[in-house]
Scaffold this active site. Structure first.
Site, PDB file in Angstrom:
ATOM      1  CG  HIS A 195      -2.053  -0.927   1.113  1.00 49.74           C
ATOM      2  ND1 HIS A 195      -1.908  -2.236   0.754  1.00 49.74           N
ATOM      3  CD2 HIS A 195      -3.380  -0.740   1.283  1.00 49.74           C
ATOM      4  CE1 HIS A 195      -3.094  -2.812   0.721  1.00 49.74           C
ATOM      5  NE2 HIS A 195      -4.011  -1.929   1.041  1.00 49.74           N
ATOM      6  CE  LYS A 646     -13.273   7.173   1.842  1.00 55.35           C
ATOM      7  NZ  LYS A 646     -14.459   6.585   1.200  1.00 55.35           N
TER       8      LYS A 646
END
Length: 988
Positions: A195, A646
């Site tokens: 990532h 999120k």
């Protein structure tokens, strides 16, 4: 109550007092250290020397060498400031010689506004280097502190040790049979991912490693003053190399470079750390259960997503995946070859000195005959039977390595190993021969660690996971549906019928029918591929590549297929169908079972809540159950911390993740299927990056059961595995925490479900999520976020090959969780780790009054999960600076939007701080975490300074009138982003 910024003025803790008559000795040492370090402290406050008269480096080296002489005698509390001053002095020395104006910035003075931009850039880079050096100093100190505990109290007193966990289990009455049962199902696999959160290049990581080793060298008391000066000078050279190496990538890294980055840590530390882990467990078992014999399987292995994770990354394709597998194979084969050479040189035992068992003599005879050059091998090492046998092994390994270097092209090289099992078996022959001659220590210290390496890393180093999104797999399945005979008259024509709607009963019926339909005898994947469009054919080819590469590389070369954004059971069934079409079923007809585990990834809160329904529907399919049995009887489910955060905010995410694990485990028990969880954690708190030991201890009872997978992302990988000592500590911390949870979770009061606690968590979660949702669903939030943070500019920081957004979308929904967290951290709002918590607690207390406060305080003391959430919220609040955040907010051109949103943030921050302190009883934020405060206090002055510079750079960059002017601001802007990330030790 002091604001978070007051942490800048927190004094360093007083070195702890020693007991037992050593007080005078330690006082003398401390006085000596103060005398040595005082010139460095004075140098920080004095005016820097004039530019034309820089201080000669030799004098600085001399001074620092004298100061470093005290290091061997210091305890950890006194050692850390001494090392910090040593590194700071060397960095200032480099700055003074290279660019004297930069030293002003390092010492905390703002640069004049009229300095050249090159000086501005260099000052930002220097601050970033300083944060890196601080991190190295703290890792070194942590290692020293652990050694102190082991020396003073014993290895079994180390919190993260197998010795402590196994000893406590034995004391608690855990029976031998139960220990054996746990060991048989123990399976731990950290998974390294690429990532885009790692800003450091491999070159920089290598310098960091050398700096750490230089510090270890300086801890020895044996050096003469001359030798110590040379060591300090060498340390200064490494810091100068950091200065000159450049911190930012000029271009985005390729997947191949990310693969090299991931494999770097194996060569440096992990090949050695994992076999040592097995030895530590075996020693702990012998110590606590004397006279008992335990079989310890190779329970700890590494996985990887690098080169296999396609979700949103167009640069990962089947060719890249093949290349990745070959590189993974080469890494371990080269390692084994080097270890064999060392072992051959070491085992110089002669037959006259130690007659070998007859069984070994027979194996040697067979090996010499198989080599085709037995007479020459025996003549080269006359009488040295172990060397002869090792030479035969080395020749077979050389043939295997030569074949690997051909990457499957051309005819295979003869004489190599068909599998890692054969190499491990031959090493066991040597081990048994040494044991048969009473050479137990030689067998255990020389041969067994190499055998454990081979059994662990096999011929693939890591198990490569594959990951793709349901959007992509769904399109491929639709293409398969359209390719059915009778739907298309001519190639390229539109079909006469539309496929059933996804998730409809008709779609599920088609999937089940196809999974149950035997494949025709002459049907092949190649025929199917010809009927599909290019993109869909590439997706199906993933599974064909798995089938082919298992034969070329290793049967364990692949881990699982992880399906991102799994919403329904049919999403998973569709992947099984793709695997069937590629020939990944055990039978030619393709109706029995799949050989590749399919792991649903549940990321949003809605998907986590649907988990029991998804699980029941999947396990109702006989083929799925057969596949699970064939794969070891365990169904793995991945849960995502980033997207759930999120989606619902920090509190709701943690509670929903915990509930989902409890419910999934219960359904698995009900249906007779063991469940293993794969935890998709990131580096920051907002993405699940909490202390590993505490995180595992807070997981629901029985949810671990000896099996644990977790992602290790970006900067977390280098923090944990860059240095040998820290790597050994972190692998043992992870493994011992899993073992402890498995032994104790069902017996611990802190994990026993309590109705009143669960009810309170549900109420708090709902209120927190509502507050968070109201905030992020504002129509103007995206406008605020893009202007008041470096969100858009993050995509230009070349940290990973993956684009910042899925499918090129520009909406909040398609924004990846990493830049979402990263940008809020950069602008000092950090709201992904606290927003909504204050409102939730306040609403709870409004209804429940004093009884509610008493309940929450009991939960704070008695519930591990609730305590972990509140602790991490409080630490995040300490990193918030609303004065600097206001500076970022002022970048929003629309005053109404700016003021409306920032007012909400101020109000929620104030309320969250008040509520958290009400629960913890603290007077100010993070006072309960003195080490955390100390680390943060060292960094905040520089972080704040760089943050203010970044605000101005963002303004100038965005207001630039042409590309040339914009480019002139880009590099310092990117350096500022990198610098703040280094300061906090996390990005996304």
């Amino acid at each position: 109550m002091l604001p978070a910024a007051s942490l800048e003025r927190v004094p360093a803790p007083t070195p702890r007092a020693e007991s037992g008559g050593e007080e005078d000795v330690n006082a003398g040492i401390n006085a000596a250290v103060e005398a040595c370090v005082e010139p460095l402290n004075q140098a920080r406050t004095d005016e820097p020397p004039p530019q034309s008269q820089p201080l000669p480096s030799a004098l600085e080296i001399e001074r620092l060498a004298v100061a470093s002489a005290a290091l061997p005698a210091l305890n950890a509390a006194a050692y850390e400031p001494c090392v910090v001053d040593l590194l700071f002095g060397l960095l200032c020395d480099v700055a003074r010689r290279r660019q004297p104006q930069v030293e002003l910035a390092l010492r905390g003075d703002p640069l004049p506004t009229d300095v050249p931009r090159a000086v501005w850039r260099r000052s930002l880079q220097a601050q970033g280097i300083w944060f890196q050096l601080l991190s190295i100093a703290e890792q070194s100190t942590a290692m020293r502190r652990r050694r102190e505990i082991e020396i003073e109290s014993g290895y079994d007193r180390l919190p993260a040790s197998f010795a402590r966990v196994v000893a406590e289990a034995a004391t608690a009455g855990v029976r031998v049979e139960e220990v054996r049962s746990v060991l048989q199902r123990l399976k731990i696999r950290p998974v390294i991912t690429a990532h885009p959160t790692e800003a450091k290049r491999v070159t920089v990581l290598e310098i960091h490693r050398r700096i750490y080793r230089r510090l270890m060298d300086l801890e020895s008391p044996r050096w003469t003053p001359r030798e110590r000066r040379a060591l300090v000078s060498a340390l200064g050279n490494e810091i100068e190399l950091l200065w000159m190496s450049g911190e930012l990538r000029r271009e985005k890294p390729t997947v191949a470079q990310e693969v090299a980055w991931g494999l770097h840590f194996f060569g440096e530390t992990l090949f050695e750390a994992v076999p040592l882990l097995f030895e530590k467990l075996e020693d702990a078992l012998r110590q606590s259960y004397p006279g008992e014999h335990f079989e310890t399987p190779r329970f700890f292995q590494f996985g990887s997503w690098i080169g296999g994770d396609r979700d949103g990354n167009p640069f990962v394709n089947n060719e890249v995946m093949r290349a990745t597998l070959h590189e993974n194979r080469l890494a371990c084969l080269k390692r084994y070859r080097q270890r064999l050479i060392e072992l051959t040189q070491t085992l110089s035992i002669t037959a006259e000195a130690m007659p070998v068992p007859e069984a070994f003599q027979k194996e040697l005879t067979r090996a010499l005959e198989r080599s085709g050059d037995g007479a020459a091998i025996a003549a080269r090492n006359p009488g040295e039977l172990f060397r002869q046998y090792l030479t035969c092994i080395q020749r077979r390994l050389d043939a295997t390595l030569a074949d690997a270097q051909r990457r499957g092209v051309g005819e295979p090289v003869e004489g190599g190993y068909a599998s890692a099992d054969e190499l491990a078996a031959e090493l066991r022959v040597i081990e048994q021969a040494l044991l048969g001659t009473q050479s137990t220590a030689l067998a255990g210290s020389l041969v067994r660690p190499l055998r454990h390496e081979v059994e662990t890393f096999r011929f693939c180093t890591v198990q490569l996971d594959l990951r793709e999104n349901t959007t992509v797999t769904g399109k491929t399945l639709v293409a398969l549906w359209r390719a059915q005979p009778g739907l298309v008259n001519e190639p390229g024509e539109e079909p006469d019928a539309e496929p059933p709607a996804p998730q409809s009963p008709e779609w599920k019926a088609w999937l089940l029918a196809e999974l149950a339909r035997p494949r025709e005898k002459d049907a092949s994947c190649d025929d199917v591929l010809k009927t599909l469009p290019a993109v869909e054919a590439e997706t199906l080819q993933i599974f064909r590549t798995v089938r082919d590469m298992r034969k070329q590389v290793d049967r364990n070369a692949f881990g699982a297929f992880v399906l991102s954004m799994t919403h329904h059971a049919t999403d998973v069934l569709g992947v099984y169908l793709l695997a069937k079409e590629a020939g990944l079923f055990t039978d030619a007809a393709g109706v029995e079972s799949c050989t590749l585990p399919v792991v649903p990834l549940l990321e949003t809160i809605d998907d986590l809540r649907r988990a029991p329904e998804i699980l029941r529907e999947l396990l109702a399919v006989p083929m799925v159950r057969r596949s699970i049995r064939a794969q070891g009887g365990v169904l793995e489910i991945m849960i995502g911390y980033s997207d759930s955060n999120k989606d619902g905010g920090f509190f709701a995410s943690n509670w929903e993740l915990s509930k989902a694990q409890t419910k999934i485990t219960r359904v698995g028990n009900e249906l007779g299927v063991s469940i293993a969880f794969f935890h998709g954690r990131g580096g920051s708190v907002s993405r699940g990056g909490v202390p590993a030991g505490r995180a595992i201890a807070a997981l629901p009872a029985s949810s671990v059961n000896g099996r644990f997978r977790v992602t290790e992302q970006g900067e977390v990988v280098s923090f944990k595995y860059a240095n040998r000592g820290t790597a050994q500590y972190h692998v043992e911390l992870l493994a011992s925490s899993v073992l402890e949870h498995t032994f104790k979770s069902e017996r611990e009061d802190e994990l026993v479900p309590r109705g009143e606690f669960d009810e309170a968590m549900e109420a708090l979660s709902g209120a927190s999520r509502a507050t968070y949702a109201k905030f992020i669903e504002q129509p103007d939030l995206i406008t605020y976020f893009q202007a008041a943070s470096p969100l858009e500019e993050l995509s230009m920081l070349n940290m990973g090959s993956r684009p910042a957004r899925r499918f090129g979308a520009r909406s909040m929904q398609e924004l990846r969780a990493i830049p979402w967290v990263f940008a809020w951290a950069q602008n000092r709002h950090a709201l992904t780790g606290w927003y909504g918590v204050g409102s939730a607690i306040a609403a709870f207390l409004d209804v429940r009054k004093e009884r509610g406060l008493d309940l929450l305080r009991r939960m704070f003391d008695e519930s591990r999960l609730f305590r972990l959430i509140i602790d991490e919220v409080e630490k995040t609040l300490a990193q918030v600076d609303l004065d600097i955040a206001r500076g970022y907010a002022n970048l929003v051109p629309d005053e109404a939007v700016r003021e409306a949103i920032f007012a909400q943030i101020e109000q929620e921050h104030r309320l969250t701080t008040e509520m958290v302190l009400k629960l913890s009883g603290g007077r100010e934020v993070a006072e309960r975490f003195p080490q955390f405060r100390e680390r943060l206090a060292r960094r905040l002055p520089a972080i704040n300074q760089v943050g203010r510079q970044q605000i101005e750079l963002l303004r100038l960059y965005r207001q630039a009138v042409n590309d040339q002017e914009r480019r002139s601001y880009l590099m310092p802007l990117l350096l500022s982003i990198n610098c703040i990330a280094s300061g906090f030790g996390a990005t996304g």
